[in-house]
Enzyme design. Structure first.
Site, PDB file in Angstrom:
ATOM      1  N   HIS A 227       8.894 -65.673 -35.143  1.00 50.11           N
ATOM      2  CA  HIS A 227       9.226 -65.531 -36.556  1.00 50.11           C
ATOM      3  C   HIS A 227      10.727 -65.266 -36.689  1.00 50.11           C
ATOM      4  CE1 HIS A 227       9.108 -64.185 -40.683  1.00 50.11           C
ATOM      5  NE2 HIS A 227       9.690 -63.062 -40.326  1.00 50.11           N
TER       6      HIS A 227
ATOM      7  N   ASP B 175       4.994 -62.470 -42.639  1.00 49.37           N
ATOM      8  CA  ASP B 175       5.837 -61.331 -42.992  1.00 49.37           C
ATOM      9  C   ASP B 175       6.382 -61.496 -44.400  1.00 49.37           C
ATOM     10  OD1 ASP B 175       7.400 -59.047 -42.860  1.00 49.37           O
ATOM     11  OD2 ASP B 175       9.089 -60.070 -41.942  1.00 49.37           O
TER      12      ASP B 175
ATOM     13  N   HIS C 290      11.703 -64.570 -47.908  1.00 49.49           N
ATOM     14  CA  HIS C 290      11.189 -63.235 -48.209  1.00 49.49           C
ATOM     15  C   HIS C 290      12.108 -62.067 -47.873  1.00 49.49           C
ATOM     16  CE1 HIS C 290       9.535 -63.828 -44.009  1.00 49.49           C
ATOM     17  NE2 HIS C 290      10.106 -62.651 -43.890  1.00 49.49           N
TER      18      HIS C 290
END
Length: 1061
Positions: free
Chosen positions: A269, A381, A592
C-alpha cells in the site's frame, strides 16, 4: 515427542533458553560470536562518486537517466559527507570488481544512507529499491548474482538517493511537520559475499523461535524451543548442516486438517501523498515495483498485488522500461492490479459521480494497458465507508470488497471480518476485513496467530486474507518475508499460509458466503472524523470541480446533439481529452490523505493547482460547447443557463442593469442589477426580470431584524442568531417553542480541539465539553452588530461579524431573496487559531429521533440519541450537501456549498466549519475562507419539501452568459415524476457520440418517471458505470423529442446509453 536428534535443554528455564536462541540469530551485541558476522564473511569497498540534481521537490522529473550519467561525478568517501537538504535528489556512481575467490557464492551490494534509494543498471534500468532509514522497514541489499563466475567484468551501478526517509522527513515524531533541512550521511557502500547456509539458519532459527515464544506453554511451543536450542548447540559445534537438517525436519510436520488458512497476498500500500509529496510517490512506485520483480526472480511462487491505476500510470510515464517488465508478470498472473479505482480515494467525501469515475478511469487504464479487469474493490486504508458503496460497486460490476481500517475503532469492535454488506438501496456485496488488522504484515508467527485468535467469524469462514509487505511508504514484501512464508506454509501450531491471488481468496470466501452475517448501512470509522473538515479548501475545490465538470459535460452533450455524432468528432475528441485529464486531477486529489487534509503542507499548493487546472479545463470545454449551442454571431442578450432538471425561478445579479415592465428593480452599487428570472429545465432563457409574487422586506423591531419573502419569515437578533424561522402560513417556529422558550439557530460555537494523537485526523468526543458560543450577549467576544446592507425588494442582506482572536475574524451576510425557501448565510473568515474547532449550531424546536444526511446518490438516517455505544461514537459524522431533522410533517434542513462534518444530537444540528490542527501541517487552514450554508424550514417531509432539489440548486447557481438572441431559449431534458435526480449527462468515453445519462432515486421510495429528451434518438440502452451497454429500453420519438419511462427502486443508481440519429 521430540523430533529425532533433538535433545531437550538440560535446564528447563525458558526465560534463559528463549533469549539465548534469539540472541544467536539477531542480537548485534553478540554479533562476533553468533550468526550475524558470519552472514557476510567477505566484503570489499567500492569506488563511489556523486552528483546532485539541482533543485528540490520533484526536480528529478526534469532529468533523464542519460542526462544524469553524463554529468561530472565527484569522488566521495563513505562517512565523510552529508547529502541534502530534504526532498533533493543525489546520484552516486558505484564501480567495483568482485574477487575471483568468491566464485560460486552469492554476491550482494550493500548500501546505507538512512534514506530511500534505488539501484540502477549502467544502461538505465531501475533494478530495486533500497530503504535504510527505518529499522522496521529495511531493504539494504541488492543481490548481484546467486552464483558468481570468476573472471567476470567489473560492475558499474548507479544509486539514486532521495533525501527523505521511508515515511517522510519528520525530525522526530512520525506526524511532526517535515524538517526542510534534513541531511543524510552515507554509512555503507560495499560489495559482499553472502554465506547462503548461514542465511538459511538465521531464517530457520527466527521462525522456530517465534513459534516457541508464541506457543509456550503449549507442548508444541516447547518442541520448537528445544529444536532451536539444539540447532544452536549444533552450530556452535561447527555442524551447520546438522542444524539445517533439524530445521527441515521440524518444518516437515504439517498442520491438522481443520487448520485455518490465511490467504497470503503480497502488497505494498503506497499513499499517493501523505508525509511526502506526489513527486516522491512516483519514485516510491518504481522502487517498490522493481523490488517485487527482483524477488520474483528467486521466489517464483510470489504473487504481488498493486492498487491505484494512477500509480501504474506514473510507472508507465516515468519508468517505461520497468512498466514493460511488469506487463510480462501481469500476463503470467504474478503481478496483479487490484481495486479498479484511479486512486484509493476517501470513502466519504467524494461525490457519487466521483466514485463512478474512479472506477471508470481505473478499470479503463487496466483494460487498455494490461488487458486486465479488476474483480474487487480494494480500499484497505481510508477513513470510513459510505452506505452507498455497495450500490456504486454494483453499478460498475463489482461484488467483492476488502478493507481493514475499521480495526482502528476507538469504542466498538466491528463484529465481523467476513460478512455480507448491504447498502441503502438493498444491494449486497461480499466484504472482508483481514483479521490481522493490518495491510502491512511482516509474516511473523505472532501475526498469523493473532489473525486466527482475533477472527470474529470462527466456524463460519475457513479462509482469511493475510496482507504482507511494507506499506504506507511502499516497499512491499522482502526476501526475509518470503522465507518466512515458505516455512509457515504448513507448520504445526500455526495457521496455514497459502499464497493466493485475490480472485482465489474471494472464490474460497464465496463458498462460505451462506454462513456469513449481514451488516446494513455505513461502515463508520470511529476515528479520523476530523478529516471531514481539515484543509477546508480541499473540500471546497472538490465540490466546485465536481459541479463544474458536470456542467461542462452536459453542455458538451447538448452540442453533440446539435452537430450530430459525425459533425462533433473534432470537438468531442478535444473536449474528452481535456475532461479526462481534468477528472484525473480531481480523482488524484480525492486520495485518502489529500482531500481529508491529513498530509504535509507541501502537498496542498500542488493539490490546489490541480483543482484549479481541472476547473479551468471544465470552463474551456463549457465555452467551446457554448459556441456550438448558442452560436457566436448576431445581436447578443444576457441569458441564464440552468443545468439542472427542474425549472428554476431565482434572483440573479445581471451584469448590466435593465428595466422590464412588470419587473421589480433593485440596483447594485457597481451598476449591476438584481433580477428575478425564470429558466426552463436543463436549458436557458433570456434573463428578463419578472415580478415576484411577494417582495422581500426587512424591518427592525426592538433590535431584532425581521425578514420576509412570503415563503419564509425569519427574525435575526443583533448578534446574528436566527431566533425565529417559520414557513409562510404555518405557525410552528423552528427556533421558538410554543411556550415562548427561546432556542436559536446560526449560533457560532468555538471548541477546544486537542486530539489524543492524530492531530489533523481526529476530533475526540471530549471536545463537546468545551463549547463557547461567540455570537451571544455576554460571550466576551467583540461582535459587530447586525446592519442592513440590502433592503429589497428582491434581496435583503444583513451583515454582522465577530472578532474571535487577534488572528481570527468572522464576517457573515444573511440573505433572503424573492421566492427562496431558505435563508442563506455567506461567511468570510480570516482564520489563525491553534487547535480550535469552529461550528455553527442550530438548536431547533423539533422532536426527531433520527436525522437524515446527504451522501453519494442518496441519503442516510442516523440516530440523534446515544442509546448504544454505536450511537455514542457517531458524534461527528459525514454528510454532503444537506442534513435534515424533521418531525413527520415539519422540520428544518441545513444546506451547504463545501462542508462535510455534521452532528445531530437531540434537537440540535451542527455543521462543522473550520479546524486548526498543527500536524502534520502546522499551517493547515491558516488563511482566509469563504463558504455558504442555508437554513431551510419546511412543512411536510424532506421529500415533500424537495430538500434534495434545493441542495442541488444551492450548489449549482444559474450561469449568466451573453449569447445571440435567436438561440437564447431552449430546454434539452426534463423529467415528469418525482423522486429521481438526473445527475449526469455526458458523452460516452469511447468517443462514439453516444450519450450516457446517470440518475438515481433520491426519496427512498419506489417511483416511476418519464425522461423527455429534445433530441433525435435512435436507441436507448441500459448501461453500467463502465458504460457497457445492456438491454434495449422502449422509447417514443416524435418531432425531435424522445420519451423514456423508467421505474426506480429506493436509492437505486441507473445509467442509460443514448444513441443519436
Amino acid at each position: 515427542m521430540a523430533d529425532p536428534g533433538v535433545q531437550a535443554s538440560i535446564h528447563k528455564n525458558l526465560h534463559t533458553t528463549l533469549p539465548r536462541i534469539y540472541n544467536y540469530y539477531s542480537a548485534t551485541r553478540f554479533k562476533k560470536v553468533n550468526l550475524i558476522d558470519r552472514l557476510y564473511p567477505d566484503s570489499k569497498a567500492v569506488e563511489i562518486s556523486h552528483w546532485a540534481i539541482p533543485g528540490g521537490v520533484g526536480a528529478w522529473q526534469e532529468w533523464t537517466f542519460q542526462e544524469v550519467v553524463a554529468q561530472n561525478f565527484s569522488p566521495v568517501t563513505v562517512g565523510d559527507s552529508s547529502f541534502g537538504p530534504t526532498w533533493t535528489t543525489h546520484w552516486f556512481k558505484v564501480h567495483f570488481t568482485v574477487p575471483d575467490e568468491w566464485a560460486g557464492s552469492e554476491v550482494r551490494f550493500r548500501w546505507g544512507s538512512n534514506s530511500e534509494a534505488a539501484v540502477w543498471s549502467s544502461d538505465g534500468r531501475i533494478l530495486q529499491g533500497l530503504s535504510t532509514g527505518d529499522e522496521g522497514s529495511l531493504r539494504t541489499d541488492y543481490t548481484i548474482t546467486r552464483n558468481y563466475v570468476a573472471g567476470s567484468s567489473p560492475f558499474t551501478y548507479y544509486i539514486e538517493m532521495a533525501a527523505n526517509k521511508l515515511l517522510g522527513a519528520s525530525p522526530g515524531d512520525l506526524i511532526d511537520p517535515p524538517d526542510p533541512n534534513l541531511f543524510f550521511k552515507l554509512t555503507r557502500a560495499e560489495v559482499v559475499r553472502l554465506d547462503s547456509q548461514v542465511y538459511k539458519l538465521t531464517r530457520d532459527l527466527e521462525v522456530i523461535y517465534q513459534l516457541a515464544d508464541e506457543l509456550i506453554p503449549d507442548q508444541r511451543g516447547y518442541q520448537a524451543m528445544y529444536t532451536a536450542n539444539q540447532m544452536v548447540n549444533s552450530i556452535i559445534k561447527g555442524d551447520d548442516s546438522g542444524a539445517s537438517d533439524l530445521a527441515d525436519q521440524y518444518f516437515a510436520k504439517g498442520n491438522g486438517g481443520r487448520a485455518h488458512t490465511l490467504a497470503t497476498i503480497g502488497n505494498c500500500h503506497i499513499d499517493s501523498a501523505w508525509l511526502w509529496p506526489f513527486s516522491e510517490t512516483k519514485r516510491k512506485v518504481a522502487r517498490s515495483f522493481s523490488s517485487q520483480l527482483k524477488i520474483m526472480e528467486d521466489y517464483p511462487e510470489h504473487i504481488f498485488v498493486a492498487s491505484q491505476a494512477q500509480q501504474w500510470a506514473w510507472c508507465k510515464q516515468y519508468y517505461p522500461e520497468l512498466f514493460q517488465r511488469i506487463k510480462t508478470k501481469v500476463t503470467e498472473g504474478k503481478f496483479i492490479p487490484v481495486g479498479g479505482t484511479w486512486v484509493e480515494m476517501d470513502g466519504n467525501i467524494p461525490s457519487g459521480e466521483s466514485f463512478v469515475r474512479q472506477f471508470l478511469h481505473g478499470q479503463k487504464f487496466y483494460q487498455q494497458e494490461l488487458g486486465f479487469t479488476c474483480k474487487e474493490f480494494w480500499l484497505p486504508d481510508t477513513f470510513g465507508y459510505s452506505a452507498q458503496i455497495p450500490a456504486l460497486m454494483k453499478h460498475v460490476g463489482l461484488e467483492r470488497f476488502l478493507t481493514q481500517k475499521l480495526s482502528w475503532n476507538t469504542v466498538n469492535k466491528f463484529p465481523n471480518h467476513s460478512f455480507v454488506w448491504e447498502g441503502i438501496d438493498g444491494t449486497t456485496v461480499l466484504a472482508h476485513f483481514p483479521p490481522g488488522d493490518s495491510y502491512s504484515m511482516n509474516v511473523k508467527v505472532s501475526e498469523a496467530l493473532h489473525s486466527v485468535k482475533n477472527l470474529e467469524d470462527k466456524g463460519r469462514a475457513s479462509t482469511s486474507a493475510f496482507l504482507f509487505g511494507y506499506g504506507d511508504g511502499g516497499g512491499g514484501p522482502t526476501q526475509d518475508m518470503l522465507e518466512r512464508v515458505r516455512r509457515l506454509a504448513d507448520t504445526d501450531g500455526c495457521p496455514r499460509l497459502k499464497i493466493m491471488t485475490p480472485d482465489q481468496f474471494f472464490g474460497r470466501l464465496e463458498a462460505d458466503k451462506h454462513n456469513l452475517c449481514r451488516w446494513v448501512g455505513e461502515l463508520y470509522l470511529e476515528r479520523h472524523n476530523g478529516t471531514y473538515t481539515t484543509q477546508a479548501d480541499m473540500k471546497r475545490l472538490c465540490r466546485l470541480a465536481e459541479f463544474k465538470l458536470r456542467d461542462a459535460e452536459f453542455l458538451l452533450s447538448q452540442a453533440i446533439t446539435i452537430l450530430g455524432p459525425d459533425g462533433a468528432k473534432d470537438l468531442l475528441q478535444q473536449s474528452q481529452e481535456a475532461l479526462e485529464e481534468a477528472w484525473k486531477k480531481v480523482m488524484l486529489n480525492q486520495f485518502h490523505d489529500v482531500i481529508p487534509g491529513s498530509g504535509i503542507e507541501i502537498i496542498y499548493p500542488e493539490a490546489e493547482r490541480l483543482y484549479q487546472e481541472a476547473i479551468v479545463a471544465a470552463l474551456t470545454v463549457w465555452n467551446n460547447a457554448k459556441d456550438v449551442v448558442f452560436g457566436s454571431d448576431g445581436e447578443k442578450t444576457e441569458v441564464a443557463v440552468n443545468t439542472l432538471q427542474w425549472p428554476r425561478t431565482e434572483v440573479v445579479k445581471l451584469t448590466a442593469a435593465q428595466h422590464q415592465e412588470g419587473g421589480a428593480d433593485q440596483r447594485v452599487k457597481e451598476g449591476q442589477q438584481y433580477a428575478l428570472v425564470e429558466v426552463p429545465p436543463m436549458g436557458s432563457a433570456p434573463a428578463k426580470p419578472v415580478t415576484p409574487p411577494n417582495t422581500v422586506t426587512v424591518e427592525e423591531v426592538d433590535g431584532v431584524f425581521v425578514v420576509d419573502n412570503g415563503v419564509v419569515r425569519a427574525e435575526v437578533n443583533a448578534w446574528g442568531q436566527v431566533i425565529s424561522l417559520v414557513v409562510a402560513g404555518d405557525d410552528r417556529d423552528v427556533f421558538r417553542r410554543a411556550d415562548g422558550t427561546q432556542l436559536g439557530g446560526n449560533q457560532l460555537v468555538l471548541y477546544d480541539d486537542e486530539p489524543i494523537y492524530w492531530d489533523a485526523w481526529d476530533v475526540m468526543d471530549y471536545h463537546l465539553e468545551t463549547p463557547t458560543v461567540l455570537n451571544v450577549e455576554g460571550s466576551g467576544y467583540s461582535v459587530t452588530p447586525v446592519t442592513v446592507v440590502e433592503s429589497g425588494p428582491l434581496l435583503v442582506k444583513l451583515r454582522w461579524g465577530v472578532t474571535i482572536s487577534a488572528s481570527s475574524t468572522f464576517t457573515q451576510d444573511i440573505e433572503l431573496s424573492a421566492t427562496s425557501p431558505y435563508l442563506t448565510c455567506a461567511s468570510s473568515v480570516t482564520w489563525g487559531e491553534d487547535r480550535k474547532f469552529l461550528k455553527v449550531l442550530f438548536d431547533a424546536n423539533i422532536h426527531a429521533r433520527r436525522a437524515s444526511f446527504d451522501v453519494q446518490f442518496g441519503h442516510l438516517e442516523r440516530a440523534t440519541h446515544m442509546n448504544t455505544s454505536w450511537d455514542t461514537a457517531r458524534y461527528e459524522v459525514c454528510g454532503h450537501k444537506w442534513a435534515d431533522i424533521s418531525e413527520p410533517d415539519w422540520g428544518v434542513a441545513v444546506l451547504n456549498d463545501s462542508k462535510y462534518g455534521w452532528m445531530a444530537r437531540g434537537h440540535q444540528l451542527t455543521l462543522s466549519l473550520l479546524r486548526s490542527p498543527k500536524a502534520p501541517d502546522d499551517t493547515a487552514d491558516m488563511k482566509d475562507h469563504a463558504f455558504k450554508y442555508a437554513i431551510m424550514p419546511h412543512t411536510g417531509t424532506l421529500q415533500e419539501a424537495e430538500v434534495v432539489r434545493r441542495a442541488y440548486e444551492f450548489n449549482n447557481p444559474l450561469s449568466l452568459l451573453q449569447v445571440p438572441i435567436d438561440k437564447s431559449e431552449w430546454s434539452a431534458v426534463s423529467m415528469n415524476g418525482s423522486g429521481a435526480v438526473l445527475h449526469t449527462i455526458k458523452p460516452a468515453e469511447d468517443g462514439s457520440g453516444d450519450l450516457v445519462l446517470r440518475l438515481y432515486e433520491c426519496n427512498a421510495a419506489k417511483t416511476t418517471v418519464t425522461l423527455t429528451l429534445s433530441w433525435d434518438v435512435s436507441s436507448v440502452k441500459v448501461c453500467d458505470g463502465l458504460e457497457v451497454a445492456g438491454e434495449d429500453l422502449p422509447f417514443t420519438q416524435a418531432d425531435g423529442v424522445a420519451s423514456v419511462r423508467l421505474s426506480l427502486a429506493p436509492f437505486t443508481i441507473h445509467a442509460l446509453r443514448i444513441s443519436l440519429s
